[in-house]
Design an enzyme around this catalytic site. Sequence first.
Site, PDB file in Angstrom:
ATOM      1  N   THR A  45      57.835  15.847  21.707  1.00  0.00           N
ATOM      2  CA  THR A  45      59.160  15.849  22.324  1.00  0.00           C
ATOM      3  C   THR A  45      60.211  16.480  21.414  1.00  0.00           C
ATOM      4  O   THR A  45      60.042  16.497  20.183  1.00  0.00           O
ATOM      5  CB  THR A  45      59.554  14.384  22.635  1.00  0.00           C
ATOM      6  N   ASP A  46      61.301  16.934  22.014  1.00  0.00           N
ATOM      7  CA  ASP A  46      62.429  17.444  21.216  1.00  0.00           C
ATOM      8  C   ASP A  46      63.185  16.307  20.527  1.00  0.00           C
ATOM      9  O   ASP A  46      64.004  16.548  19.644  1.00  0.00           O
ATOM     10  CB  ASP A  46      63.386  18.261  22.097  1.00  0.00           C
ATOM     11  N   GLU A  47      62.915  15.049  20.960  1.00  0.00           N
ATOM     12  CA  GLU A  47      63.711  13.930  20.434  1.00  0.00           C
ATOM     13  C   GLU A  47      63.457  13.690  18.952  1.00  0.00           C
ATOM     14  O   GLU A  47      64.246  13.032  18.276  1.00  0.00           O
ATOM     15  CB  GLU A  47      63.450  12.663  21.261  1.00  0.00           C
ATOM     16  N   TYR A  98      61.087   5.197  19.733  1.00  0.00           N
ATOM     17  CA  TYR A  98      60.234   6.171  20.435  1.00  0.00           C
ATOM     18  C   TYR A  98      60.144   7.478  19.649  1.00  0.00           C
ATOM     19  O   TYR A  98      59.051   7.949  19.328  1.00  0.00           O
ATOM     20  CB  TYR A  98      60.778   6.442  21.852  1.00  0.00           C
ATOM     21  N   LYS A 124      56.953   9.238  17.695  1.00  0.00           N
ATOM     22  CA  LYS A 124      56.444  10.581  18.027  1.00  0.00           C
ATOM     23  C   LYS A 124      56.524  11.482  16.787  1.00  0.00           C
ATOM     24  O   LYS A 124      55.629  12.301  16.546  1.00  0.00           O
ATOM     25  CB  LYS A 124      57.243  11.194  19.180  1.00  0.00           C
TER      26      LYS A 124
HETATM   27  P1  NAD Z   1      54.207   8.506  30.910  1.00  0.00           P
HETATM   28  O1  NAD Z   1      54.786   7.288  30.298  1.00  0.00           O
HETATM   29  O2  NAD Z   1      54.532   8.840  32.327  1.00  0.00           O
HETATM   30  O3  NAD Z   1      52.599   8.467  30.825  1.00  0.00           O
HETATM   31  C1  NAD Z   1      51.928   8.033  29.693  1.00  0.00           C
HETATM   32  C2  NAD Z   1      50.452   7.870  30.069  1.00  0.00           C
HETATM   33  O4  NAD Z   1      49.727   7.484  28.881  1.00  0.00           O
HETATM   34  C3  NAD Z   1      50.213   6.773  31.113  1.00  0.00           C
HETATM   35  O5  NAD Z   1      49.305   7.241  32.088  1.00  0.00           O
HETATM   36  C4  NAD Z   1      49.595   5.632  30.308  1.00  0.00           C
HETATM   37  O6  NAD Z   1      48.720   4.815  31.060  1.00  0.00           O
HETATM   38  C5  NAD Z   1      48.861   6.410  29.224  1.00  0.00           C
HETATM   39  N1  NAD Z   1      48.621   5.609  28.011  1.00  0.00           N
HETATM   40  C6  NAD Z   1      49.492   4.812  27.346  1.00  0.00           C
HETATM   41  N2  NAD Z   1      48.878   4.222  26.308  1.00  0.00           N
HETATM   42  C7  NAD Z   1      47.586   4.679  26.291  1.00  0.00           C
HETATM   43  C8  NAD Z   1      46.463   4.463  25.459  1.00  0.00           C
HETATM   44  N3  NAD Z   1      46.525   3.626  24.416  1.00  0.00           N
HETATM   45  N4  NAD Z   1      45.319   5.108  25.730  1.00  0.00           N
HETATM   46  C9  NAD Z   1      45.226   5.950  26.797  1.00  0.00           C
HETATM   47  N5  NAD Z   1      46.266   6.185  27.638  1.00  0.00           N
HETATM   48  C10 NAD Z   1      47.420   5.553  27.379  1.00  0.00           C
HETATM   49  O7  NAD Z   1      54.596   9.700  29.932  1.00  0.00           O
HETATM   50  P2  NAD Z   1      55.013  11.200  30.258  1.00  0.00           P
HETATM   51  O8  NAD Z   1      56.447  11.239  30.581  1.00  0.00           O
HETATM   52  O9  NAD Z   1      54.023  11.759  31.190  1.00  0.00           O
HETATM   53  O10 NAD Z   1      54.837  11.844  28.811  1.00  0.00           O
HETATM   54  C11 NAD Z   1      53.572  12.353  28.395  1.00  0.00           C
HETATM   55  C12 NAD Z   1      53.690  12.885  26.989  1.00  0.00           C
HETATM   56  O11 NAD Z   1      54.688  13.900  26.946  1.00  0.00           O
HETATM   57  C13 NAD Z   1      54.119  11.845  25.958  1.00  0.00           C
HETATM   58  O12 NAD Z   1      53.392  12.060  24.774  1.00  0.00           O
HETATM   59  C14 NAD Z   1      55.605  12.113  25.757  1.00  0.00           C
HETATM   60  O13 NAD Z   1      55.998  11.751  24.445  1.00  0.00           O
HETATM   61  C15 NAD Z   1      55.659  13.605  25.955  1.00  0.00           C
HETATM   62  N6  NAD Z   1      56.924  14.140  26.449  1.00  0.00           N
HETATM   63  C16 NAD Z   1      57.514  13.617  27.555  1.00  0.00           C
HETATM   64  C17 NAD Z   1      58.709  14.155  28.039  1.00  0.00           C
HETATM   65  C18 NAD Z   1      59.370  13.632  29.286  1.00  0.00           C
HETATM   66  O14 NAD Z   1      60.461  14.081  29.627  1.00  0.00           O
HETATM   67  N7  NAD Z   1      58.756  12.732  30.037  1.00  0.00           N
HETATM   68  C19 NAD Z   1      59.302  15.228  27.360  1.00  0.00           C
HETATM   69  C20 NAD Z   1      58.670  15.740  26.221  1.00  0.00           C
HETATM   70  C21 NAD Z   1      57.486  15.195  25.789  1.00  0.00           C
HETATM   71  P1  TYD Z   2      65.791   9.132  30.070  1.00  0.00           P
HETATM   72  O1  TYD Z   2      65.363   9.660  31.389  1.00  0.00           O
HETATM   73  O2  TYD Z   2      65.439   7.719  29.716  1.00  0.00           O
HETATM   74  O3  TYD Z   2      65.251  10.155  28.964  1.00  0.00           O
HETATM   75  P2  TYD Z   2      65.582  10.237  27.375  1.00  0.00           P
HETATM   76  O4  TYD Z   2      66.271   9.015  26.938  1.00  0.00           O
HETATM   77  O5  TYD Z   2      64.218  10.354  26.803  1.00  0.00           O
HETATM   78  O6  TYD Z   2      66.407  11.483  27.217  1.00  0.00           O
HETATM   79  O7  TYD Z   2      67.363   9.276  29.959  1.00  0.00           O
HETATM   80  C1  TYD Z   2      67.992  10.534  30.097  1.00  0.00           C
HETATM   81  C2  TYD Z   2      69.473  10.336  29.840  1.00  0.00           C
HETATM   82  O8  TYD Z   2      70.021   9.514  30.870  1.00  0.00           O
HETATM   83  C3  TYD Z   2      69.759   9.625  28.526  1.00  0.00           C
HETATM   84  O9  TYD Z   2      70.933  10.183  27.940  1.00  0.00           O
HETATM   85  C4  TYD Z   2      70.040   8.187  28.946  1.00  0.00           C
HETATM   86  C5  TYD Z   2      70.638   8.333  30.337  1.00  0.00           C
HETATM   87  N1  TYD Z   2      70.364   7.233  31.277  1.00  0.00           N
HETATM   88  C6  TYD Z   2      71.435   6.634  31.974  1.00  0.00           C
HETATM   89  O10 TYD Z   2      72.619   7.017  31.813  1.00  0.00           O
HETATM   90  N2  TYD Z   2      71.152   5.614  32.839  1.00  0.00           N
HETATM   91  C7  TYD Z   2      69.887   5.152  33.037  1.00  0.00           C
HETATM   92  O11 TYD Z   2      69.682   4.192  33.831  1.00  0.00           O
HETATM   93  C8  TYD Z   2      68.804   5.779  32.333  1.00  0.00           C
HETATM   94  C9  TYD Z   2      67.386   5.315  32.526  1.00  0.00           C
HETATM   95  C10 TYD Z   2      69.091   6.828  31.466  1.00  0.00           C
END
Ligand code: NAD
Ligand code: TYD
Length: 355
Positions: free
Chosen positions: A135-137, A161, A165
């Site tokens: 992630t960019d975070e 988080y 990561k």
């Molecule tokens: P998500 O929370 O929707 O899905 C996570 C998945 O991992 C779930 O299916 C869960 O059951 C599985 N999981 C959790 N613990 C596990 C374990 N111990 N063994 C096997 N499986 C397990 O997450 P997402 O939003 O799809 O993100 C996927 C990846 O991308 C993550 O690594 C996250 O850090 C990264 N990422 C997400 C975003 C975003 O905006 N969602 C952006 C950048 C990077």
């Molecule tokens: P989120 O989707 O949780 O992603 P991340 O924290 O990983 O960027 O949140 C996106 C942005 O929205 C973040 O600045 C927090 C804000 N947010 C709200 O304002 N209200 C909410 O209920 C949630 C879940 C997030």
Amino acid sequence: MRSRVLLVTGGAGFIGSNFILEAVRRGHAVVNLDALTYAGNMDNLASLHGNSAHTFVHGSILDSALIARLLDEHRPDAIVHFAAESHVDRSILGPAAFVDTNIIGTFTLLEAALKHARSLAEDDRKTFRFLHVSTDEVYGSLSPDEAAFHEETPYRPNSPYSASKAASDHLVRAYFHTYGLQVVTTNCSNNYGPYQFPEKLIPLMIHNAINGKSLPVYGDGQNVRDWLYVTDHCDAILTVLEDGTPGETYNVGGLNEQKNLDVVKILCTILDELHAEGAPHDRLITYVKDRPGHDRRYAIDCRKLQSSLGWSPKESFETGIRKTVQWYLDNAVWVEKIVSGEYREWITGNYASRA
Ligand code: NAD
Ligand code: TYD
């Protein structure tokens, strides 16, 4: 890209399931290892039921014996590692699971991958890939005028988080430099699109608005995120898998910075049109107590991926966000199954204290 066998972790989650649907569509075979935590959902993969290109294995990345068996049995060309705890607010209320899954889990997977790679013939060892999805975070927070995160930006994670990561990214890097494991890492900005669990900003706001519930904007709503449509992220991962250089990291971004309040207002406007019942939806916007340590701004400089591997996002925010709202309107059953379970406890726990 020639057809590959991929061991995907976390493939029942939001991005992982979108990735598997796309990878299978492109002719790859996928073994999907997922622990099915609250975020894992087999309904996301319902369209692959009976398709021999997708093998689901219910299990954890913390189970080294299981991973070794899967590597031995399926002999994948690559591991694509999505499995993680992924929600910042949950990491604030319960960081332990983030340390276990994101750090120890990644370490366990790296150890198994290295052992497996060492058992391969030299040519296969060179082409084997461990693609780590991050992630960019990890880069922390930007001020309004600061340049976007690039691959050399120092790591400054601020939430449990992002810290977990960041730790996993460092381990992945170390396995390349120390042991020569052929790793590549992608650091992506916020994703949105179908199958996103309705605890994250965009699906939560759509769900609440459709149901006449308040739209809880944290703090002043001026925090900025760089939104990327999920299939563009999946495309970037497949591009890096094919052409990325081992040991390198690639930033993936949407070239689309938006303030949270603006995103919520856009969602309300689209819903006013597509779901007139309850309009105007922006009357539901409510400012609630801010997230502790809330990062102010994320922005990704993805020029490396664009210039060296020819990737660019295809979906504009205007088209992507409209498609996303339509998807949630069309898939009310998918959402209802989620919100009738553990989800309720999470919503009460996270939002009651912000009133
Ligand atoms: P998500 O929370 O929707 O899905 C996570 C998945 O991992 C779930 O299916 C869960 O059951 C599985 N999981 C959790 N613990 C596990 C374990 N111990 N063994 C096997 N499986 C397990 O997450 P997402 O939003 O799809 O993100 C996927 C990846 O991308 C993550 O690594 C996250 O850090 C990264 N990422 C997400 C975003 C975003 O905006 N969602 C952006 C950048 C990077
Ligand atoms: P989120 O989707 O949780 O992603 P991340 O924290 O990983 O960027 O949140 C996106 C942005 O929205 C973040 O600045 C927090 C804000 N947010 C709200 O304002 N209200 C909410 O209920 C949630 C879940 C997030």
